[in-house]
Design an enzyme around this catalytic site. Structure first.
Site, short mmCIF file in Angstrom:
data_model
loop_
_atom_site.label_atom_id
_atom_site.label_comp_id
_atom_site.label_asym_id
_atom_site.label_seq_id
_atom_site.Cartn_x
_atom_site.Cartn_y
_atom_site.Cartn_z
CB CYS A 258 -9.16 -10.31 1.60
SG CYS A 258 -7.99 -9.17 0.91
CD GLN B 286 -3.12 -0.71 0.27
OE1 GLN B 286 -3.27 0.40 -0.24
NE2 GLN B 286 -3.91 -1.73 -0.01
C1 LIG Z 1 -3.08 -5.71 -1.80
C2 LIG Z 1 -2.16 -6.11 -0.73
C3 LIG Z 1 -1.44 -7.30 -0.80
C4 LIG Z 1 -1.63 -8.30 -1.91
O1 LIG Z 1 -1.09 -7.81 -3.09
P1 LIG Z 1 -1.36 -8.56 -4.48
O2 LIG Z 1 -0.41 -7.91 -5.41
O3 LIG Z 1 -2.79 -8.27 -4.81
O4 LIG Z 1 -1.10 -10.00 -4.28
C5 LIG Z 1 -0.56 -7.58 0.22
N1 LIG Z 1 -0.38 -6.74 1.24
C6 LIG Z 1 -1.06 -5.58 1.34
C7 LIG Z 1 -0.79 -4.67 2.49
C8 LIG Z 1 -1.97 -5.23 0.36
O5 LIG Z 1 -2.64 -4.10 0.47
#
Ligand SMILES: *Cc1c(COP(=O)(O)O)cnc(C)c1O
Length: 382
Positions: A327, A180
């Protein structure tokens, strides 16, 4: 009319400039970067290596320290399981934080099932980790500490440099999930003492299905056990044919985000403050997470005495937001992050997460505030 998109922590719209950079690699330049005998391979390899350099530079790293993966989930799995396996004879204790993304918590739980020991550090009511808790948790058999840079639900920014220093002093590796944070706040692996950094393109206006892991090569050289075995790509740490359009797109997306960072984050922050100023007039509303030490585009609020799913569903034609984390939404589980900061079950279930991004306008923010004021008034019956 499509709903106003304010769910930029779940994913973001692809920037048209990113698509433009990607296009040639979908069509004419379709080669496999591992093909060493002809132009098609050479041009694909050149594009991938240029992208690797651009990305490394953003983090203050060397190109050889960047491994491409399918996203942050895979990068987290590679970092956590890869370190746990590679350092088996040094210890089997891992430390993380209760408010991490499931892409960290689940690999940890998997390892716990294999006999590793995992400590889950608490956070305070603002969502911040106390470095003293980390110091107390580190043991002689601790091999890895994993702390995220920015929380995906409440946007809280952990103070990474002190965490990095504590880990370094005690000879423990520091992994950071930067999914993020990348592109939104400066992330420098040496200044912050980060040994492994996970990132992804789709949270900052790049394509989905591509991300990467920074793996420190010097002071110390981090050892990793590969989690995907095959053709030996990425120094045999992550096998599989590289995906040039996605890799080029990720480099473009990260570069754009970093170039625009100061002005764009200030603009987004002012939109968030404007939204909060309007929503704060709702009786019984409260802000989740630290008021300042958070992502510019994040606003997470809870409503006293309101059914969160009824609110989200009443908004769905006009505003795309999420309640809790994307999720776990749909499963009607109160967010583990909101529980960790001490929110009651009712407040944790009656939460909205707004994620403001590059393509949101002031008019959209005012419209969203208006809709939410109206809907909450209806639901609260006044
Ligand atoms: C979105 C997210 C993930 C997963 O990332 P992907 O690229 O969708 O696998 C992992 N950690 C955080 C903090 C996220 O916001």
């Amino acid at each position: 009319m499509r709903p106003i998109y304010l769910d930029n922590h779940a994913t973001t719209a692809l920037d048209p400039l990113v698509l433009e950079a990607m296009m040639p690699y979908f069509t004419d330049r379709f080669g496999n970067p591992s093909s060493k005998t002809h132009l098609y391979g050479w041009e694909a390899e050149a594009a991938v290596e240029q992208a690797r350099e651009q990305i490394a530079q953003i983090f203050g790293a060397e190109p050889g320290e960047i491994i491409f993966t399918s996203g942050a989930t895979e990068a987290n799995n590679l970092a956590i399981k890869g370190v746990a396996e590679a350092y088996l004879n040094q210890g089997r204790h891992l430390i993380t934080v209760q408010t991490e993304h499931r892409a960290v918590l689940e690999p940890m739980a998997y390892l716990a099932g294999l006999g590793f020991e995992v400590t889950y550090l608490p956070v305070d009511s603002m969502g911040l980790l106390d470095p003293e808790d980390l110091i107390r948790a580190i043991r002689p058999d601790t091999v890895l500490v994993s702390v995220m840079a920015a929380n995906n639900e409440i946007g809280v920014l952990q103070d990474l440099a002190p965490i990095g220093r504590i880990c370094k002093e005690r000879g423990v590796l520091f992994h950071c999930d930067g999914a993020q944070a990348v592109g939104k706040i400066p992330l420098h692996v040496n200044q912050m003492g980060i040994d492994l950094l996970s990132f992804t393109a789709h949270k900052c206006h790049g394509p989905k299905g591509i991300g990467g892991l920074y793996v420190r090569r010097r002071n110390p050289r981090v050892k990793l056990m590969p989690q995907l075995h095959g053709g030996g790509q990425e120094g045999a740490l992550r096998a599989g044919t590289l995906y040039p359009p996605q890799i080029v797109g990720m480099a473009k997306a990260l570069t754009l985000a970093v170039e625009q960072q100061p002005e764009e984050q200030a603009r987004i922050k002012s939109l968030r403050e404007r939204l909060w100023a309007q929503l704060a007039t709702i009786s019984g509303i409260c802000l989740n997470g630290h008021p300042q030490q958070r992502l510019a585009g994040n606003l997470n609020v809870s409503f006293t005495g309101l059914d969160g799913s009824a609110l989200v569903s009443s908004l769905r034609h006009e505003v795309a937001v999420s309640s809790g984390s994307a999720c776990s939404s749909g499963s009607l589980q109160p967010s583990h992050v909101l529980k960790a900061i001490g929110r009651s079950e009712q407040l944790a279930l009656a939460s909205l997460r707004f994620g403001i991004g590059r393509f949101n306008t002031l008019a959209e923010i005012d419209r969203v505030a208006e809709v939410i004021l109206l809907k909450t008034r209806q639901l609260l019956g006044r």
